[in-house]
Design a protein around this motif. Structure first.
Motif, PDB file in Angstrom:
ATOM      1  N   TYR A   1      11.326  -3.861   2.722  1.00 53.19           N
ATOM      2  CA  TYR A   1      11.665  -4.699   3.748  1.00 53.19           C
ATOM      3  C   TYR A   1      10.344  -5.185   4.499  1.00 53.19           C
ATOM      4  O   TYR A   1       9.387  -4.635   4.772  1.00 53.19           O
ATOM      5  N   GLY A   2      10.216  -6.583   4.438  1.00 58.35           N
ATOM      6  CA  GLY A   2       9.033  -7.243   5.270  1.00 58.35           C
ATOM      7  C   GLY A   2       8.099  -7.655   4.399  1.00 58.35           C
ATOM      8  O   GLY A   2       6.944  -8.113   4.723  1.00 58.35           O
ATOM      9  N   VAL A   3       8.216  -7.305   3.104  1.00 60.94           N
ATOM     10  CA  VAL A   3       6.923  -7.613   1.992  1.00 60.94           C
ATOM     11  C   VAL A   3       6.974  -9.193   1.794  1.00 60.94           C
ATOM     12  O   VAL A   3       7.823  -9.760   1.440  1.00 60.94           O
ATOM     13  N   SER A   4       5.691  -9.763   1.894  1.00 62.48           N
ATOM     14  CA  SER A   4       5.494 -10.956   1.532  1.00 62.48           C
ATOM     15  C   SER A   4       4.652 -11.295   0.150  1.00 62.48           C
ATOM     16  O   SER A   4       5.085 -12.215  -0.688  1.00 62.48           O
ATOM     17  N   SER A   5       3.839 -10.431   0.053  1.00 62.25           N
ATOM     18  CA  SER A   5       3.098 -10.646  -1.569  1.00 62.25           C
ATOM     19  C   SER A   5       2.654  -9.233  -1.884  1.00 62.25           C
ATOM     20  O   SER A   5       2.517  -8.245  -1.055  1.00 62.25           O
ATOM     21  N   VAL A   6       2.692  -9.024  -3.154  1.00 63.87           N
ATOM     22  CA  VAL A   6       2.387  -7.802  -3.729  1.00 63.87           C
ATOM     23  C   VAL A   6       1.131  -8.286  -5.056  1.00 63.87           C
ATOM     24  O   VAL A   6       1.352  -8.945  -5.807  1.00 63.87           O
ATOM     25  N   ALA A   7       0.129  -7.436  -5.074  1.00 62.35           N
ATOM     26  CA  ALA A   7      -0.890  -7.602  -5.839  1.00 62.35           C
ATOM     27  C   ALA A   7      -1.331  -6.440  -6.456  1.00 62.35           C
ATOM     28  O   ALA A   7      -1.414  -5.076  -5.840  1.00 62.35           O
ATOM     29  N   ILE A   8      -1.903  -6.231  -7.847  1.00 62.22           N
ATOM     30  CA  ILE A   8      -2.431  -5.239  -8.385  1.00 62.22           C
ATOM     31  C   ILE A   8      -4.056  -5.670  -8.450  1.00 62.22           C
ATOM     32  O   ILE A   8      -4.472  -6.587  -8.918  1.00 62.22           O
ATOM     33  N   GLU A   9      -4.923  -4.453  -7.739  1.00 59.12           N
ATOM     34  CA  GLU A   9      -6.244  -4.782  -7.432  1.00 59.12           C
ATOM     35  C   GLU A   9      -7.049  -3.767  -7.993  1.00 59.12           C
ATOM     36  O   GLU A   9      -6.336  -2.438  -8.363  1.00 59.12           O
ATOM     37  N   GLY A  10      -8.415  -3.663  -8.055  1.00 64.65           N
ATOM     38  CA  GLY A  10      -9.453  -2.656  -8.335  1.00 64.65           C
ATOM     39  C   GLY A  10      -9.769  -2.890  -9.784  1.00 64.65           C
ATOM     40  O   GLY A  10      -9.412  -3.641 -10.486  1.00 64.65           O
ATOM     41  N   GLU A  11     -10.848  -1.954  -9.837  1.00 67.80           N
ATOM     42  CA  GLU A  11     -11.473  -1.940 -11.365  1.00 67.80           C
ATOM     43  C   GLU A  11     -10.686  -1.710 -12.451  1.00 67.80           C
ATOM     44  O   GLU A  11     -10.790  -2.329 -13.521  1.00 67.80           O
ATOM     45  N   ASP A  12     -10.020  -0.537 -12.138  1.00 63.54           N
ATOM     46  CA  ASP A  12      -8.925  -0.162 -13.282  1.00 63.54           C
ATOM     47  C   ASP A  12      -7.646  -0.345 -13.039  1.00 63.54           C
ATOM     48  O   ASP A  12      -6.632   0.208 -13.388  1.00 63.54           O
TER      49      ASP A  12
ATOM     50  N   LYS B   1       1.268  -9.616  10.717  1.00 60.33           N
ATOM     51  CA  LYS B   1       0.909  -9.185   9.084  1.00 60.33           C
ATOM     52  C   LYS B   1      -0.097  -8.088   9.030  1.00 60.33           C
ATOM     53  O   LYS B   1      -0.962  -7.992   9.725  1.00 60.33           O
ATOM     54  N   GLN B   2       0.391  -7.506   8.058  1.00 60.09           N
ATOM     55  CA  GLN B   2      -0.532  -6.355   7.628  1.00 60.09           C
ATOM     56  C   GLN B   2      -0.884  -6.103   6.249  1.00 60.09           C
ATOM     57  O   GLN B   2       0.001  -6.506   5.440  1.00 60.09           O
ATOM     58  N   LYS B   3      -2.031  -5.573   5.752  1.00 59.30           N
ATOM     59  CA  LYS B   3      -2.191  -5.331   4.630  1.00 59.30           C
ATOM     60  C   LYS B   3      -2.362  -3.803   4.180  1.00 59.30           C
ATOM     61  O   LYS B   3      -3.083  -3.131   4.959  1.00 59.30           O
ATOM     62  N   ILE B   4      -1.578  -3.366   3.134  1.00 60.11           N
ATOM     63  CA  ILE B   4      -1.461  -2.008   2.720  1.00 60.11           C
ATOM     64  C   ILE B   4      -2.261  -1.839   1.415  1.00 60.11           C
ATOM     65  O   ILE B   4      -1.667  -2.491   0.829  1.00 60.11           O
ATOM     66  N   VAL B   5      -2.906  -0.813   1.369  1.00 54.40           N
ATOM     67  CA  VAL B   5      -3.535  -0.704  -0.013  1.00 54.40           C
ATOM     68  C   VAL B   5      -3.085   0.804  -0.499  1.00 54.40           C
ATOM     69  O   VAL B   5      -3.126   2.113   0.455  1.00 54.40           O
ATOM     70  N   ILE B   6      -2.476   0.915  -1.434  1.00 48.67           N
ATOM     71  CA  ILE B   6      -1.934   2.285  -1.967  1.00 48.67           C
ATOM     72  C   ILE B   6      -2.446   2.573  -3.491  1.00 48.67           C
ATOM     73  O   ILE B   6      -2.646   1.578  -4.075  1.00 48.67           O
ATOM     74  N   GLN B   7      -3.287   3.661  -3.338  1.00 50.08           N
ATOM     75  CA  GLN B   7      -3.717   3.965  -4.674  1.00 50.08           C
ATOM     76  C   GLN B   7      -2.647   4.645  -5.560  1.00 50.08           C
ATOM     77  O   GLN B   7      -2.138   5.653  -4.946  1.00 50.08           O
ATOM     78  N   MET B   8      -2.751   4.247  -6.620  1.00 54.02           N
ATOM     79  CA  MET B   8      -1.957   4.891  -7.827  1.00 54.02           C
ATOM     80  C   MET B   8      -2.515   5.001  -9.094  1.00 54.02           C
ATOM     81  O   MET B   8      -3.561   4.709  -9.469  1.00 54.02           O
ATOM     82  N   HIS B   9      -1.750   6.054  -9.844  1.00 52.36           N
ATOM     83  CA  HIS B   9      -2.309   6.244 -11.364  1.00 52.36           C
ATOM     84  C   HIS B   9      -1.479   5.383 -12.153  1.00 52.36           C
ATOM     85  O   HIS B   9      -0.291   5.715 -12.706  1.00 52.36           O
ATOM     86  N   LEU B  10      -1.925   4.302 -12.285  1.00 52.80           N
ATOM     87  CA  LEU B  10      -1.003   3.055 -13.449  1.00 52.80           C
ATOM     88  C   LEU B  10      -1.906   2.992 -14.583  1.00 52.80           C
ATOM     89  O   LEU B  10      -2.922   2.210 -14.522  1.00 52.80           O
ATOM     90  N   THR B  11      -1.377   3.559 -15.556  1.00 52.86           N
ATOM     91  CA  THR B  11      -2.134   3.744 -16.959  1.00 52.86           C
ATOM     92  C   THR B  11      -1.568   2.456 -17.904  1.00 52.86           C
ATOM     93  O   THR B  11      -2.378   1.971 -18.829  1.00 52.86           O
ATOM     94  N   CYS B  12      -0.460   1.809 -17.634  1.00 48.42           N
ATOM     95  CA  CYS B  12      -0.019   0.920 -18.604  1.00 48.42           C
ATOM     96  C   CYS B  12       0.576  -0.297 -17.825  1.00 48.42           C
ATOM     97  O   CYS B  12       0.760  -0.314 -16.582  1.00 48.42           O
ATOM     98  N   GLU B  13       0.858  -1.382 -18.619  1.00 52.29           N
ATOM     99  CA  GLU B  13       1.643  -2.405 -17.914  1.00 52.29           C
ATOM    100  C   GLU B  13       2.912  -2.063 -17.380  1.00 52.29           C
ATOM    101  O   GLU B  13       3.249  -2.990 -16.396  1.00 52.29           O
ATOM    102  N   LYS B  14       3.532  -1.309 -17.858  1.00 48.85           N
ATOM    103  CA  LYS B  14       5.050  -0.956 -17.702  1.00 48.85           C
ATOM    104  C   LYS B  14       4.793  -0.339 -16.242  1.00 48.85           C
ATOM    105  O   LYS B  14       5.633  -0.606 -15.385  1.00 48.85           O
ATOM    106  N   CYS B  15       4.094   0.574 -16.234  1.00 47.26           N
ATOM    107  CA  CYS B  15       3.816   1.123 -14.806  1.00 47.26           C
ATOM    108  C   CYS B  15       3.460   0.314 -13.609  1.00 47.26           C
ATOM    109  O   CYS B  15       3.807   0.080 -12.572  1.00 47.26           O
ATOM    110  N   ARG B  16       2.493  -0.876 -14.133  1.00 49.26           N
ATOM    111  CA  ARG B  16       2.245  -1.739 -13.043  1.00 49.26           C
ATOM    112  C   ARG B  16       3.276  -2.548 -12.642  1.00 49.26           C
ATOM    113  O   ARG B  16       3.593  -2.863 -11.351  1.00 49.26           O
TER     114      ARG B  16
END
Length: 117
Positions: free
Chosen positions: A28-39, A2-17
């Motif tokens: 393929y292979g994804v077991s969980s997805v989360a949105i994190e960070g201060e913004d 299992k691995q944890k991948i962190v991807i930085q994106m420019h997510l300004t609105c709830e629709k983008c998130r």
């Protein structure tokens, strides 16, 4: 592995998130997805055998600017035994009585057919 991948994106609105989470969750292979960070601009994906480069390019094509921040192994949780639940069998004999419902049709042989009177 299992691995944890962190991807930085420019997510300004709830629709983008929401769109970023949908795109990441179908990989393929994804077991969980989360949105994190201060913004709330980091997409954190945990899975087994996930191709981080393909996932990042897919997010870049379908959502917008995306850059791969980190890929790390997820450490397995150590079982300390504190959270174990012991099941104690019932000491008395427990029986549940079945409930029986009897339905009878009620017909009045003296009725004239008119239900108003």
């Amino acid at each position: 592995m299992k691995q944890k991948i962190v991807i930085q994106m420019h997510l300004t609105c709830e629709k983008c998130r929401s769109k970023a989470m949908k795109v990441a969750s179908v990989a393929y292979g994804v077991s969980s997805v989360a949105i994190e960070g201060e913004d709330k601009s980091q997409v954190v994906v945990v899975g087994d055998g996930v191709d981080a480069v393909k996932l990042t390019s897919s997010l870049r094509k379908k959502v917008g600017c995306a850059s791969l921040i980190s890929v790390e192994k997820v450490k397995p949780k150590v079982d300390t035994g504190k959270d174990k639940v012991t099941i104690v069998p019932c000491q008395t004999s427990c029986y549940q009585n079945p409930q029986v419902y009897v339905c009878e049709s009620v017909s009045d042989q003296y009725s004239s057919g008119c239900s108003i009177m």
